[in-house]
Enzyme design. Structure first.
Site, mmCIF file in Angstrom:
data_model
loop_
_atom_site.group_PDB
_atom_site.id
_atom_site.type_symbol
_atom_site.label_atom_id
_atom_site.label_comp_id
_atom_site.label_asym_id
_atom_site.label_seq_id
_atom_site.Cartn_x
_atom_site.Cartn_y
_atom_site.Cartn_z
ATOM 1 C CB SER A 585 -19.862 -29.191 -35.844
ATOM 2 O OG SER A 585 -19.322 -29.975 -36.902
ATOM 3 C CE1 TYR A 598 -16.816 -24.336 -37.210
ATOM 4 C CE2 TYR A 598 -16.340 -26.267 -37.227
ATOM 5 C CZ TYR A 598 -16.868 -25.774 -36.787
ATOM 6 O OH TYR A 598 -18.143 -25.950 -37.903
#
Length: 708
Positions: A585, A598
């Protein structure tokens, strides 16, 4: 031909004719030919995939002279009876085909006749005429079936086949000794029918069956009746004179143990079979296979090879029979491979010697000298080919060959195709020309990919892209209903041979192992791993719980580690390299609000990728990263609370997120799952084979995420 009284009471073949369906075609003989062909092709006891051919003869208007002409419609080259459509037929002027007899120069000039078949085409949209065209043209019957039923070939491949044919069918079927298909064989069939008026069919030695009728239905019934009679005869003989295949030499392992042995061994076999190009594998422990490979006659029969040309072309001159005990300890992969290497080298040397002693001055060069069929007594049969369908069909053909050997041994003595004849078919210049005309393989042909979380969103888009580029894929998800839906979608879109499915929670080691076992049994191993499974939790630091933290790290970091670890074990067995792609990501590089768990887990995924790349390069395993951002379409992540959390963090509404994310990029683009799939393909498609440890951002251009 006499009127046929039909019976639907068959034991060894399937009567599938539906008169209501047939009558809907009226007098359209070509439509009835296709209908009959599809019925025959639906019963694998009658013929194999892409095997056999059928024909009919009709009166048509010549488009130039407007006169009535007789046209033969016959299955074209490479077609399959079960799925035949009119586009798969060749339509030829019958008179012109007969006129080719005037220019035929003899057996040594057989191959030049094939090019002349196209000069006889009536239907210019025809499929290319096959080598069997004159076999149908020169027989004086309206409807003809040429099939390769196991029961008939068992007779055709037996030492006393001619005498058995005469006695069993009372002279109604004539015997034609083996000859390679072609123009000359067509002339022989014509002469045989002329010399044997009233016969209802022909058995071709080592080859197959010709039957016919005045109508499509009569031909269909004649075919069924003939095969039923032969099947009944064989089944009455099994085990009467001597035990089937000489009786059992050993017992099969229990089912679960067989599958365990097969899934452990097949990546090693695949690696060895892929010494020239990557192969896809197939495994079966079909009862018919086990009966044969566990028998006393295996050692005698397996080296003889197959008899029918259709069988032989798919399975090679002979199989490799593993010298490996069913209960052998396979835990030490290096030790097992050392044993296998010796056996493979012996097989390759034997195949090369067969080529050298059989070749002609104009023979094509030797092809891949690895086995197609590998038999493991007590366990099952492996087959390897360029793609899954070919590997599966090769397996089916060898089962047909087993059926033939079983029948021939029950009634007489099995005889394989003479070695020189086998070579002349395998290295036939016409077959070589057909191979050369085949489309260039797609970039991922021969590759096996396992993409975690591939029942939707990014994962499914990657799986689709890989299949479209030639790979086979293992779809998986922890949601069984979602996975089933994805499987049905792939089956409809790509066919049953393109994918396998496995329930997979990447935090559970047993499910990971089972997924890799399924990949092994379905395809032979794995080449590409895409660690895509994930979830997102967006909370402030005070709202973030320990449970949230553990879940993120278990799925994203530990899951990536465990799946990669299992993949590396398989890839090292195969010893042909591999790819690990990690979908990470933008958040691995960019610090944002409400994202401690996250974002830090993504950073750990990114660095774990670097560490794996550094460690695995010596094995030819490349590890690369794709960094997406804001892929909202069809994503499980956005179905949860993540969207609400990110909207709150940025002070926008949930429905405004796609536009918000696009506006903050340099390219002002919304990122779709297909964009991530294209990035993954860029890494594995062949142009970046010397790249590892890289990060490819697919985020529309986020300056803060630039790798520096």
């Amino acid at each position: 031909m006499e009127n046929v009284v039909a019976t639907t009471d068959y034991k060894y073949v399937s009567y599938l004719w539906d008169e209501e369906v047939a009558s809907s075609f009226g007098d359209d003989e070509v439509a009835l030919l296709i209908y009959r062909s599809n019925l025959l092709g639906a019963d694998l006891r009658l013929t194999n995939y892409a095997g056999g051919n059928t024909s009919c003869k009709t009166m048509e208007k010549d488009p130039l002279t407007k006169e009535d002409v007789e046209v033969m419609w016959v299955k074209g080259s490479g077609g399959d009876l079960g799925t035949l459509k009119k586009s798969g037929l060749a339509g030829l002027y019958l008179e012109k085909l007969h006129s080719l007899k005037n220019v035929y120069r003899g057996l040594e000039h057989e191959d030049e006749m094939v090019a002349l078949f196209t000069r006889c085409l009536y239907d210019l949209d025809s499929k290319a005429p096959s080598i069997d065209t004159p076999l149908h043209a020169f027989l004086p019957f309206k409807h003809i079936d040429h099939l390769h039923p196991d029961a008939i070939i068992a007779i055709a491949a037996s030492k006393d086949g001619e005498q058995i044919t005469k006695e069993l069918f009372g002279g109604k079927l004539a015997w034609v000794p083996w000859q390679r298909p072609g123009f000359d064989l067509g002339l022989i069939l014509e002469k045989t029918v002329q010399e044997n008026p009233g016969i209802t069919g022909l058995i071709l030695g080592s080859h197959g069956l010709f039957t016919w009728g005045d109508t499509a239905y009569e031909s269909y019934i004649n075919t069924l009746e003939t095969i039923e009679k032969a099947s009944e005869y064989l089944n009455e003989k099994f085990g009467k004179e001597r035990p089937v295949f000489g009786g059992s030499r050993l017992e099969s392992l229990p089912k679960e143990q067989r599958l365990g042995k097969a899934s452990t061994l097949i990546p090693l076999l695949r690696g060895l079979c892929s010494s020239q190009k990557r192969m896809i594998g197939h495994f079966t422990d079909d009862e018919r296979v086990l009966e044969f490979i566990n028998s006393n006659d295996l050692e005698k029969l397996a080296p003889l090879g197959t008899s029918c040309p259709d069988h032989f072309l798919r399975t090679k001159i002979r199989p490799l029979v593993l010298n490996l005990a069913p209960d052998a300890d396979l835990s030490d992969a290096k030790e097992v491979k050392a044993q296998l290497v010796d056996q493979f080298e012996a097989y390759r040397a034997d195949y090369t010697a067969y080529y050298e002693r059989s070749k002609h001055d104009n023979s094509p060069g030797i092809r891949d000298n690895n086995p197609v069929i590998i038999l493991y007594p007590g366990v099952g049969m492996f087959s390897f080919a360029k793609d899954k369908q070919t590997a599966r069909v090769s397996s089916e053909f060898y089962i047909n060959a087993i059926n033939v050997m079983k029948g021939a041994e029950a009634i007489s003595e099995y005889q394989g195709l003479p070695e020189q004849e086998a070579f002349d078919i395998e290295y036939w210049l016409l077959e070589e020309a057909k191979l050369q005309r085949m489309p260039k393989p797609k970039p991922l042909s021969g590759r096996i990919a396992l993409i975690t979380g591939s029942a939707g969103g990014i994962g499914k888009a990657i799986a689709k892209k890989f299949v479209e580029e030639g790979a086979v894929v293992v779809l998986n998800d922890m949601n069984e209903e979602r996975l089933q839906g994805a499987g049905e979608e792939f089956k409809q879109q790509y066919g049953k041979d393109a994918y396998a499915t496995a329930i997979l929670d990447v935090t559970k080691g047993d499910q990971i192992q089972e997924a890799f076992n399924k990949a092994a049994l379905a395809f032979g191993g794995v080449d590409i791993i895409v660690n895509n499974a994930g979830l997102s939790i967006s909370k402030t630091i005070e709202d973030h719980t320990q449970k949230d933290w553990d879940l993120l790290y278990d799925v994203l970091v530990k899951g990536q580690f465990l799946v990669t670890q299992a993949a590396v074990e398989v890839m090292r067995k195969q010893d042909i390299g591999g790819d690990v792609l990690n979908i990470v990501s933008k958040n691995a590089l960019v610090s944002g609000p409400n994202n401690a768990g996250y974002g830090s887990a993504k950073a750990a995924q990114l660095h774990l990728s670097r560490l794996n790349a550094a460690e695995l390069g010596g094995d030819g395993i490349r590890v690369n990263v794709v960094n997406p951002d804001a892929v909202i379409s069809d994503s499980n992540i956005w179905a949860g609370g993540w969207a609400e959390g990110r909207a709150k963090a940025y002070g926008v509404k949930v429905e405004e997120l796609p536009a918000f994310y696009a506006k903050r990029t340099l390219l002002n683009e919304i990122i779709l799952p297909e964009d991530i799939a294209n990035a993954c393909f860029a890494f594995v498609g062949g142009l970046l084979n010397k790249s590892t440890g890289n990060v490819l951002n697919v985020d529309g251009g986020v300056a803060m995420a630039f790798v520096r």
